[in-house]
Each structure stands twice: as structure tokens, then as C-alpha cells.
Design a protein around this motif. Structure first.
Motif, short mmCIF file in Angstrom:
data_model
loop_
_atom_site.label_atom_id
_atom_site.label_comp_id
_atom_site.label_asym_id
_atom_site.label_seq_id
_atom_site.Cartn_x
_atom_site.Cartn_y
_atom_site.Cartn_z
N GLU A 35 44.71 -26.17 144.84
CA GLU A 35 45.21 -26.38 143.48
C GLU A 35 44.06 -26.36 142.47
O GLU A 35 44.20 -25.79 141.37
CB GLU A 35 45.96 -27.71 143.40
CG GLU A 35 47.29 -27.70 144.15
CD GLU A 35 47.88 -29.08 144.32
OE1 GLU A 35 47.28 -30.06 143.78
OE2 GLU A 35 48.93 -29.21 144.98
N ASP A 62 45.32 -28.77 150.31
CA ASP A 62 46.24 -28.47 149.21
C ASP A 62 45.60 -28.76 147.86
O ASP A 62 45.71 -27.97 146.91
CB ASP A 62 47.53 -29.27 149.36
CG ASP A 62 48.39 -28.78 150.51
OD1 ASP A 62 48.15 -27.65 150.98
OD2 ASP A 62 49.29 -29.53 150.94
N LYS A 63 44.92 -29.91 147.75
CA LYS A 63 44.29 -30.28 146.49
C LYS A 63 43.14 -29.33 146.14
O LYS A 63 42.93 -28.99 144.97
CB LYS A 63 43.79 -31.72 146.55
CG LYS A 63 44.90 -32.76 146.56
CD LYS A 63 44.35 -34.17 146.68
CE LYS A 63 45.47 -35.20 146.71
NZ LYS A 63 44.95 -36.58 146.87
N PRO A 78 42.08 -32.06 156.54
CA PRO A 78 43.40 -32.67 156.32
C PRO A 78 44.22 -31.83 155.33
O PRO A 78 43.69 -31.36 154.33
CB PRO A 78 43.06 -34.04 155.73
CG PRO A 78 41.67 -34.32 156.22
CD PRO A 78 40.99 -32.98 156.26
N LYS A 79 45.50 -31.64 155.64
CA LYS A 79 46.33 -30.79 154.77
C LYS A 79 46.37 -31.27 153.33
O LYS A 79 46.30 -30.43 152.41
CB LYS A 79 47.76 -30.71 155.32
CG LYS A 79 48.67 -29.83 154.45
CD LYS A 79 49.40 -28.85 155.24
CE LYS A 79 50.19 -27.82 154.47
NZ LYS A 79 50.46 -28.03 153.07
N PRO A 80 46.46 -32.56 153.04
CA PRO A 80 46.45 -33.00 151.63
C PRO A 80 45.18 -32.58 150.90
O PRO A 80 45.23 -32.17 149.74
CB PRO A 80 46.55 -34.53 151.74
CG PRO A 80 47.25 -34.77 153.03
CD PRO A 80 46.74 -33.71 153.95
N ASP A 81 44.03 -32.64 151.61
CA ASP A 81 42.77 -32.22 150.99
C ASP A 81 42.75 -30.71 150.77
O ASP A 81 42.28 -30.23 149.73
CB ASP A 81 41.59 -32.62 151.87
CG ASP A 81 41.34 -34.12 151.88
OD1 ASP A 81 41.91 -34.81 151.00
OD2 ASP A 81 40.59 -34.60 152.75
#
Length: 253
Positions: free
Chosen positions: A162, A158-159, A153-156
Motif C-alpha cells: 500500500e 500488505d502495508k 507477515p502478510k499484514p506487513d
């Protein structure tokens, strides 16, 4: 844009032969420092002056001088990496100071970061923490599966990216009143925990890394948030919360 100018400054620098010898602050006067120069270039100028005076230069750590490696870590006027935000010491410029300023320069203060000499500390404790858990058994070399074949998943993603931005400079430890390394360890746990490649060793990883962190002598986290504020890469406290969740799940298995 402010025009280029030179300033005269007073430096109070921590000098210490090694971890077994008591250190002290020594005062130096440095003239004609360009406000366009970086903080490390200013220290180069000081050392050139000391060498010309047949005095021992100040030992300080550095490598890339581009804000990537984190080796340049210094405590400047009571702040990790100095009076600017979101930068490492090598990215700090003398335009942040005024003519006649007195600047205090110290190494990181932590039991887990013993002084090697002057402003250089031994941060190999961070290496040992990573070695305790930074391993994935998923084949990542040679004939590997195309990255796009493993859905993330893109949110994962990205995190994870980061969290992986942590350069291990130690500003979080130096800033924390308890000398805690929770932000660093949380970032390293998170960058694996959020990705499928890191789930295989997830249980062993968090238990081993937290155990190693405690063995190295780092303090406990009390969530004051100073670590996140002074982190040059803006690593979020969210990573500490994720590490705590991972640790709790691993402890119950």
C-alpha cells in the motif's frame, strides 16, 4: 447513464514563462467540449484552438494518462487533481463540470516545486529524497533467494504494498497548508521499513531522507490530514507515524 453531450466552459489558466518571471491568470473560452473527454483531452482541445489562432499553447505535463505516473498533477478549482476523489488529473472527466462553468487551473504551489513553464513544475526534489535513502544492499538480481524463502507477515506485506502505491505526484504537498512532503517520505520509508530487505539500511535511510526533505524546503506536518484525503492512491497518515517512529529509533542509535 447520462447521455453524451457537449458543454461550453471558461478557463482561467496560470501562464508563466519560467520560475524567474512573474506569472498571471489568463482567460480562455472553449466551446463544444465533450463530457466524455478527459481533462487532459480538454486541454489538448484548447491547445489546438490556440495553435489555430497562432497563439502559444499551454504547457502541461503528462505521460501515461492512466493514473500511474503522476505527471499530470494540476490544481483545479482549488483542489489537487480536481473535484473528484481517488484519481489523478488524467482520470478526471469533463462530466464533472457543467455548461458555462469557469474552471481555474494552476500548477502545484510549493517552494520545492519551482515552475518550469505554465502548469509544469520541477518535482526533482522528490527524486533527490528517494536517492538519499532508496537503496537496499540485499541482492535482488541474478542468483537470488526465492521470495517465498524470506518469511514476511502478510499484514506487513500488505502495508508495504500500500505504501509502495505512492506515485510521487505531489498532491500531498500541494494540498498541505505547510507544503509538507511528510506523506510522500513516510510512504517511501514505510515500503522498506516493513520488509526484511529494507532493514539493513533502515537507520541511514530515514535520517538521510528526512534530512534531504528539509534541505529541499518542504514545510512541517501539522496532521491536518488534507494530504491523505487528496492523495489519488489513498496513502494513509499511518505512514507518517511509522516514519516518525523510525526516525526516533535511528536518532537514538
Amino acid at each position: 447513464m447520462a447521455s453524451k453531450k457537449n458543454i461550453n466552459i471558461n478557463l482561467k489558466i496560470w501562464r508563466q514563462k519560467n520560475a524567474k518571471v512573474k506569472g498571471s491568470m489568463e482567460t480562455y473560452k472553449l466551446d463544444n467540449v465533450s463530457t466524455d473527454s478527459s481533462f487532459l483531452e480538454m486541454l489538448d482541445q484548447l491547445n489546438e484552438q490556440l495553435v489555430n489562432e497562432r497563439k502559444e499553447p499551454v504547457a502541461f505535463d503528462h505521460d501515461c494518462r492512466e493514473g500511474i505516473c503522476g505527471m499530470c498533477s494540476l490544481y483545479i478549482n482549488g483542489r489537487a487533481h480536481g473535484p473528484d476523489t481517488g484519481i489523478t488529473t488524467c482520470q478526471l472527466h469533463m462530466r464533472m463540470f457543467n455548461d458555462g462553468d469557469t474552471i481555474f487551473v494552476e500548477p502545484w504551489r510549493s517552494k520545492a516545486f519551482p515552475v518550469i513553464k505554465d502548469l509544469v513544475v520541477d518535482r526533482s526534489s522528490f527524486d533527490r529524497i528517494q536517492q538519499a535513502g532508496g537503496f537496499v544492499s540485499v541482492n535482488t538480481s541474478g542468483r537470488t533467494i526465492d521470495a517465498n524463502a524470506i518469511p514476511v507477515p502478510k499484514p506487513d506485506a500488505d502495508k508495504a504494498f500500500e505504501a509502495a502505491a505512492c506515485i510521487g505526484c505531489g498532491a500531498c504537498v500541494a494540498t498541505c497548508k505547510n507544503g509538507s512532503a511528510m506523506l510522500f517520505v513516510g510512504a517511501k520509508v514505510s515500503q522498506y521499513a516493513l520488509l526484511p530487505q529494507g532493514r539493513v539500511e533502515a537507520t541511514e535511510r530515514v535520517l538521510n531522507m528526512v534530512r534531504q526533505m528539509d534541505e529541499e524546503g518542504f514545510g512541517n506536518c501539522t496532521n491536518t490530514g488534507a494530504c491523505e484525503i487528496e492523495c489519488p492512491k489513498g496513502i494513509s497518515l499511518e505512514n507518517i507515524a511509522r516514519m516518525n517512529r523510525e526516525y526516533l529509533k535511528a536518532s537514538l542509535k
